[in-house]
Design a protein around this motif. Structure first.
Motif, short mmCIF file in Angstrom:
data_model
loop_
_atom_site.label_atom_id
_atom_site.label_comp_id
_atom_site.label_asym_id
_atom_site.label_seq_id
_atom_site.Cartn_x
_atom_site.Cartn_y
_atom_site.Cartn_z
N GLY A 176 0.81 -1.21 0.00
CA GLY A 176 0.00 0.00 0.00
C GLY A 176 0.84 1.26 0.00
O GLY A 176 0.64 2.16 -0.81
N LYS A 177 1.85 1.32 0.88
CA LYS A 177 2.66 2.53 0.96
C LYS A 177 3.57 2.69 -0.25
O LYS A 177 3.79 3.81 -0.72
N VAL A 178 4.10 1.57 -0.78
CA VAL A 178 4.96 1.68 -1.96
C VAL A 178 4.15 2.12 -3.18
O VAL A 178 4.56 3.01 -3.92
N PHE A 179 3.00 1.51 -3.38
CA PHE A 179 2.15 1.94 -4.50
C PHE A 179 1.65 3.36 -4.27
O PHE A 179 1.54 4.15 -5.21
N GLY A 180 1.32 3.70 -3.02
CA GLY A 180 0.87 5.05 -2.74
C GLY A 180 1.93 6.08 -3.05
O GLY A 180 1.66 7.11 -3.70
N PHE A 181 3.17 5.83 -2.61
CA PHE A 181 4.25 6.78 -2.83
C PHE A 181 4.62 6.88 -4.30
O PHE A 181 4.74 7.98 -4.86
N THR A 182 4.82 5.74 -4.95
CA THR A 182 5.22 5.80 -6.36
C THR A 182 4.09 6.34 -7.24
O THR A 182 4.34 7.02 -8.23
N SER A 183 2.85 6.06 -6.85
CA SER A 183 1.72 6.61 -7.61
C SER A 183 1.59 8.11 -7.42
O SER A 183 0.94 8.79 -8.22
N THR A 184 2.20 8.65 -6.36
CA THR A 184 2.26 10.10 -6.22
C THR A 184 3.04 10.70 -7.39
O THR A 184 2.74 11.80 -7.85
N GLY A 185 4.03 9.95 -7.89
CA GLY A 185 4.71 10.39 -9.10
C GLY A 185 3.76 10.47 -10.28
O GLY A 185 3.81 11.42 -11.08
N LEU A 186 2.86 9.48 -10.39
CA LEU A 186 1.83 9.55 -11.43
C LEU A 186 0.97 10.79 -11.26
O LEU A 186 0.62 11.46 -12.24
N SER A 187 0.61 11.10 -10.02
CA SER A 187 -0.26 12.25 -9.75
C SER A 187 0.44 13.56 -10.08
O SER A 187 -0.19 14.48 -10.63
N ILE A 188 1.72 13.67 -9.73
CA ILE A 188 2.46 14.89 -10.06
C ILE A 188 2.56 15.05 -11.58
O ILE A 188 2.33 16.13 -12.13
N GLY A 189 2.87 13.95 -12.26
CA GLY A 189 2.86 14.01 -13.71
C GLY A 189 1.48 14.33 -14.26
O GLY A 189 1.35 15.07 -15.24
N GLY A 190 0.44 13.78 -13.59
CA GLY A 190 -0.92 14.05 -14.02
C GLY A 190 -1.32 15.50 -13.84
O GLY A 190 -2.18 16.01 -14.58
N PHE A 191 -0.70 16.18 -12.87
CA PHE A 191 -0.96 17.61 -12.72
C PHE A 191 -0.19 18.42 -13.76
O PHE A 191 -0.73 19.32 -14.40
N MET A 192 1.08 18.09 -13.93
CA MET A 192 1.92 18.87 -14.82
C MET A 192 1.48 18.76 -16.28
O MET A 192 1.55 19.73 -17.04
N THR A 193 1.01 17.56 -16.66
CA THR A 193 0.70 17.32 -18.07
C THR A 193 -0.43 18.21 -18.60
O THR A 193 -0.24 18.91 -19.61
N PRO A 194 -1.64 18.23 -17.98
CA PRO A 194 -2.69 19.07 -18.54
C PRO A 194 -2.40 20.56 -18.44
O PRO A 194 -2.79 21.33 -19.32
N VAL A 195 -1.69 20.99 -17.39
CA VAL A 195 -1.32 22.40 -17.28
C VAL A 195 -0.34 22.77 -18.40
O VAL A 195 -0.51 23.78 -19.08
N LEU A 196 0.70 21.94 -18.58
CA LEU A 196 1.69 22.21 -19.62
C LEU A 196 1.06 22.22 -21.00
O LEU A 196 1.25 23.16 -21.79
N PHE A 197 0.27 21.18 -21.31
CA PHE A 197 -0.28 21.09 -22.66
C PHE A 197 -1.48 22.01 -22.86
O PHE A 197 -1.79 22.38 -23.99
N GLY A 198 -2.14 22.40 -21.77
CA GLY A 198 -3.15 23.45 -21.88
C GLY A 198 -2.51 24.77 -22.29
O GLY A 198 -3.03 25.51 -23.14
N TRP A 199 -1.34 25.07 -21.70
CA TRP A 199 -0.59 26.26 -22.09
C TRP A 199 -0.13 26.15 -23.54
O TRP A 199 -0.21 27.13 -24.30
N VAL A 200 0.34 24.97 -23.95
CA VAL A 200 0.76 24.76 -25.34
C VAL A 200 -0.41 25.04 -26.28
O VAL A 200 -0.24 25.70 -27.32
N MET A 201 -1.60 24.55 -25.92
CA MET A 201 -2.76 24.79 -26.77
C MET A 201 -3.09 26.27 -26.87
O MET A 201 -3.38 26.79 -27.95
N ASP A 202 -3.03 26.98 -25.75
CA ASP A 202 -3.33 28.41 -25.77
C ASP A 202 -2.28 29.19 -26.55
O ASP A 202 -2.57 30.26 -27.09
N MET A 203 -1.04 28.66 -26.61
CA MET A 203 0.02 29.32 -27.38
C MET A 203 -0.14 29.10 -28.88
O MET A 203 0.54 29.73 -29.68
N GLY A 204 -1.02 28.18 -29.25
CA GLY A 204 -1.37 28.05 -30.66
C GLY A 204 -0.52 27.10 -31.48
O GLY A 204 -0.51 27.19 -32.71
N ASP A 205 0.21 26.16 -30.83
CA ASP A 205 0.99 25.18 -31.59
C ASP A 205 0.65 23.78 -31.09
O ASP A 205 1.42 23.17 -30.34
#
Length: 404
Positions: free
Chosen positions: A342-371
């Motif tokens: 539980g704790k190992v999956f919880g901790f390593t899945s936090t990496g998934l969550s951080i990536g899950g936050f960064m991805t839509p913000v980053l690519f949302g900005w990319v979309m607004d920049m028009g490319d």
């Protein structure tokens, strides 16, 4: 003594219950993005706004996921799983009752906190309750269930044609509430007596758990999960508006292409698990799969193909993407001591969550920049970091086992 038939029936029930919860998790976390064109047009949200809302789910999960893993190792995954489905469903229903970004943002964070239970709870329940010789299939079915959630979310634009944008959130949340009640009624099947005994004996102390999470293989796997989430997130997050802007396809048409991608990913989940068991070489499966995704995603971004050309590429990419998942889950299980999954999956899945936050913000900005091409090129570029951390994780696990 339990008969083989009884054992199979018990395992099938546990896998099925956990899988349904995982389907709800993926459906809710992903559902904003297929609706992004409509939210942009009807509510006046920028794509960055929508990316922040989608990312807020991951922020909530990232903050709580490791702590939930410790709780799961102490009390089991049953109660957290049921409560997580109920609260997440209520947050999504709330989207149907408000219209502003600032009203939706706290609901997304609450939903993310509720979503933090799924990976630690699901894998702990499966590991404690399912027979060892069925574990690979259990993980594969769990991944397929998550893909089913993505597919259901992709039906959002079609459902919006019938019930409206707000109605999609209300209907989806109502389905989730129903599922949480069904899990409550079947809760006695979510952990075996043997699993509870194993947890009490092998859970370890909090200090031992923290020390485990700070070991090199676990930290590397955390980083791999983050880069893996980002590298495969471009198409799933802003693939619809990117192809809408690049090729002029309607959102409902692109959503159907993404459904084909996720169906193919489910085939890949099962194929990847079979190949790993058959060859005994998960690294070979991983490299072949991620190399295929890398090539396909770059072609989609660079070449002005018609829909008839994009769909086969997306399906090939989906199969390869799906094949990666069993190699990832088995690697996490490989480094998890008994009673501490539980704790190992919880901790390593936090990496998934951080990536899950960064991805839509980053690519949302990319979309607004028009490319919008960089939705695809950027995803492919981060795959190189995912490959590097996967290699290092395997190398450190092998070194640790050799010196043990």
């Amino acid at each position: 003594m339990t008969t083989p038939v009884d054992s199979f029936s018990r395992d099938a029930r546990v896998i099925g219950l956990v899988a349904v919860g995982h389907t709800m998790s993926h459906m809710f976390v992903f559902m904003l993005l297929p609706l992004s064109v409509r939210m942009h047009d009807e509510l006046g949200f920028s794509y960055l706004d929508i990316g922040i809302l989608a990312g807020a789910f991951s922020v909530g999960a990232a903050v709580c996921q490791t702590g939930i893993g410790f709780i799961v190792d102490r009390i089991g995954g049953r109660a957290p799983l049921i409560l997580g489905v109920a609260v997440l469903s209520g947050a999504v229903m709330g989207f149907g009752l408000v219209s502003s970004f600032w009203a939706m943002l706290p609901l997304a964070v609450i939903g993310g906190i509720a979503n933090s239970v799924f990976h630690p709870a699901d894998y702990a329940i499966l590991s404690a309750s399912v027979a060892e010789h069925r574990m690979g299939r259990a993980f594969s079915i769990h991944a397929v269930a998550g893909n089913t959630g993505w597919i259901l979310a992709l039906l959002g634009p079609d459902l919006a044609d019938v019930v409206g944008l707000k109605g999609v959130f209300l209907v989806a949340g109502g389905i989730g509430i129903t599922v949480s009640f069904a899990l409550l009624l079947q809760s006695r099947h979510l952990e075996s007596a043997d699993g509870r005994a194993q947890r009490r004996e092998q859970g370890g102390s909090t200090s031992d758990g923290i020390a485990l999470l700070l070991t090199v293989p676990v930290v590397l796997l955390f980083l791999f999960q983050m880069f893996h989430s980002m590298s495969l997130g471009g198409i799933r997050t802003f693939g619809i508006p990117a192809l809408h802007d690049l090729r002029g396809f309607e959102d409902t048409v692109i959503a159907k292409a993404l459904i084909a991608y996720m169906v193919a990913a489910s085939v890949g989940n099962l194929l990847g698990g079979w190949l790993v068991d058959r060859t005994g070489r998960p690294q070979l499966v991983f490299f072949g799969a991620i190399g295929t995704v890398f090539v396909a995603v770059n072609i989609i971004g660079a070449v002005p193909l018609p829909l008839s050309g994009i769909v086969p590429l997306m399906m090939v990419s989906g199969v390869a993407h799906g094949a990666i998942m069993p190699t990832r889950d088995l690697l996490v299980r490989r480094i998890s001591p008994p009673g501490q999954m539980g704790k190992v999956f919880g901790f390593t899945s936090t990496g998934l969550s951080i990536g899950g936050f960064m991805t839509p913000v980053l690519f949302g900005w990319v979309m607004d920049m028009g490319d919008p091409r960089w939705v695809f090129f950027g995803s492919a570029a981060v795959m190189l970091l995912a490959v590097a951390t996967f290699v290092e994780t395997n190398r450190n696990v092998g070194r640790a086992r050799a010196t043990a």
